[in-house]
Design an enzyme around this catalytic site. Structure first.
Site, mmCIF file in Angstrom:
data_model
loop_
_atom_site.group_PDB
_atom_site.id
_atom_site.type_symbol
_atom_site.label_atom_id
_atom_site.label_comp_id
_atom_site.label_asym_id
_atom_site.label_seq_id
_atom_site.Cartn_x
_atom_site.Cartn_y
_atom_site.Cartn_z
ATOM 1 N N GLU A 60 0.865 -1.184 0.000
ATOM 2 C CA GLU A 60 0.000 0.000 0.000
ATOM 3 C C GLU A 60 0.906 1.240 0.000
ATOM 4 O O GLU A 60 1.900 1.284 0.715
ATOM 5 C CB GLU A 60 -0.887 -0.001 1.257
ATOM 6 N N LYS A 132 -9.569 1.803 -2.577
ATOM 7 C CA LYS A 132 -9.802 1.312 -1.209
ATOM 8 C C LYS A 132 -11.233 1.609 -0.763
ATOM 9 O O LYS A 132 -11.691 2.757 -0.832
ATOM 10 C CB LYS A 132 -8.785 1.966 -0.272
ATOM 11 N N CYS A 173 -5.413 -2.984 2.636
ATOM 12 C CA CYS A 173 -5.194 -2.864 4.078
ATOM 13 C C CYS A 173 -6.463 -2.959 4.923
ATOM 14 O O CYS A 173 -6.943 -4.051 5.177
ATOM 15 C CB CYS A 173 -4.403 -1.597 4.383
HETATM 16 N N1 LIG Z 1 -3.523 1.482 6.182
HETATM 17 C C1 LIG Z 1 -4.511 0.916 6.828
HETATM 18 O O1 LIG Z 1 -5.601 0.736 6.331
HETATM 19 C C2 LIG Z 1 -4.195 0.470 8.229
HETATM 20 C C3 LIG Z 1 -5.220 -0.466 8.782
HETATM 21 C C4 LIG Z 1 -4.925 -0.888 10.157
HETATM 22 O O2 LIG Z 1 -3.838 -0.704 10.671
HETATM 23 C C5 LIG Z 1 -5.986 -1.549 10.916
HETATM 24 O O3 LIG Z 1 -5.743 -1.820 12.087
HETATM 25 O O4 LIG Z 1 -7.066 -1.816 10.365
#
Ligand SMILES: NC(=O)CCC(=O)C(=O)O
Length: 302
Positions: A60, A132, A173
């Site tokens: 990412e 996303k 993520c």
């Molecule tokens: N970059 C992200 O989306 C981090 C996501 C994350 O750390 C979580 O705990 O969910």
């Protein structure tokens, strides 16, 4: 229009040109120098292809630091052709005849910013673009406060893409935290979930492994995650966890990085999915008479 609630049928059969292939996860050290990041990513993708990888995954936000205050100045117009980062991915994918899940970069489109992953085929073509869906927001006083929605707009489309190495579901993520998304991807026939990611030190330590294994085990498929490397010299409040991994359909760790820069290579053997689903037929054991998953976009489309 009224939403018709219909349960999802069995996953379609797996289809890929090859049943077994190598996947590389490039856990890149990212710096504020965008040109340098692009050149570095190209070199790592080329090295992975030389090592035999047919699918290469990036992290990412790999062309600039994952810092909301500076991200907008790095954004690129992918649809308008003004994206040096995606152009590089296309060139290297075509030159090495590989598929690339191109992590994500900040995308500028119609005055908005998205956190966007492009999937590139071996001809250099963009096969899919995932924006996303679930923007990360967290507020734990004294630990971590972070809000992607101050900078990014959420995407609206699920992304399942057919590639030379099979059908891949894409999430970025925080998308990994939403099990329904992976379940829908499985129902649409994905054999691999790819999550370019940048988990942080707090939730990463506690939950990163668990999330990946859960998505793999719930859906009996492969899960690949790819994070930037941790920058221990950074003064940023957001310290990255790292630990990119490849998980098999039984929840087994097939390859895993630490927090430093590394390219890890693992094998995806699609026959394992069929074996696991045969040995433990969750699909036929599930109780469609008691609960149902609804693929909302498909219902509206039909
Ligand atoms: N970059 C992200 O989306 C981090 C996501 C994350 O750390 C979580 O705990 O969910």
């Amino acid at each position: 229009m009224a939403l018709v609630s219909v349960s999802i049928g069995p996953a379609p059969p797996l289809q890929a040109k090859t049943n077994k292939y190598k996947i590389a996860l490039c856990q890149l050290q990212v710096t504020p120098d965008k040109d340098g990041n692009i050149a570095h990513a190209r070199a790592r993708i080329e090295a992975a292809a030389t090592a035999g990888a047919k699918l290469v995954v990036l992290p990412e936000i790999w062309n600039c630091p994952y810092a909301m205050e500076t991200l907008p100045s790095y954004a690129e117009d992918i649809d308008g052709g003004g994206s040096p980062s995606v152009s590089m991915l296309s060139e290297v994918a075509a030159a090495r005849k590989i598929t690339v899940v191109g992590g994500s970069i900040p995308e500028r489109s119609s005055g908005q910013l998205f956190n966007t992953c492009c999937v590139i085929g071996p001809g250099g073509e963009i096969k899919a673009k995932h924006r996303k869906l679930h923007l990360f927001g967290i507020d734990i006083p004294g630990d971590i406060t972070f809000r992607e929605s101050d900078t990014f707009t959420a995407g609206q489309e699920l992304t399942v893409v057919d590639t030379d190495v099979g059908r891949i579901g894409i999430g970025i993520c925080h998308d990994i935290r939403f099990p329904e998304l992976a379940m829908l991807y499985r129902s649409r026939g994905a054999h691999l979930m790819c999550y370019p990611s940048a988990f942080n030190m707090s939730t990463g330590k506690l939950l990163w492994d668990l999330m990946q294994k859960s998505r793999a085990v719930d859906n009996q498929l492969f899960v690949a995650t790819c994070s930037p490397a941790r920058d221990t010299n950074s003064h940023s409040e957001y310290m990255i966890w790292g630990h990119s991994s490849l998980i098999g359909p039984f929840g087994e760790v097939l390859a895993a990085a630490g927090h430093e820069e590394a390219t890890i290579i693992g094998e995806i053997d699609l026959s394992l999915i069929e074996a696991v689903r045969e040995h433990l037929p969750l699909e036929t054991q599930s109780r469609g008479d008691l609960y149902r998953l609804v693929d909302v976009q498909r219902e509206y489309a039909s």
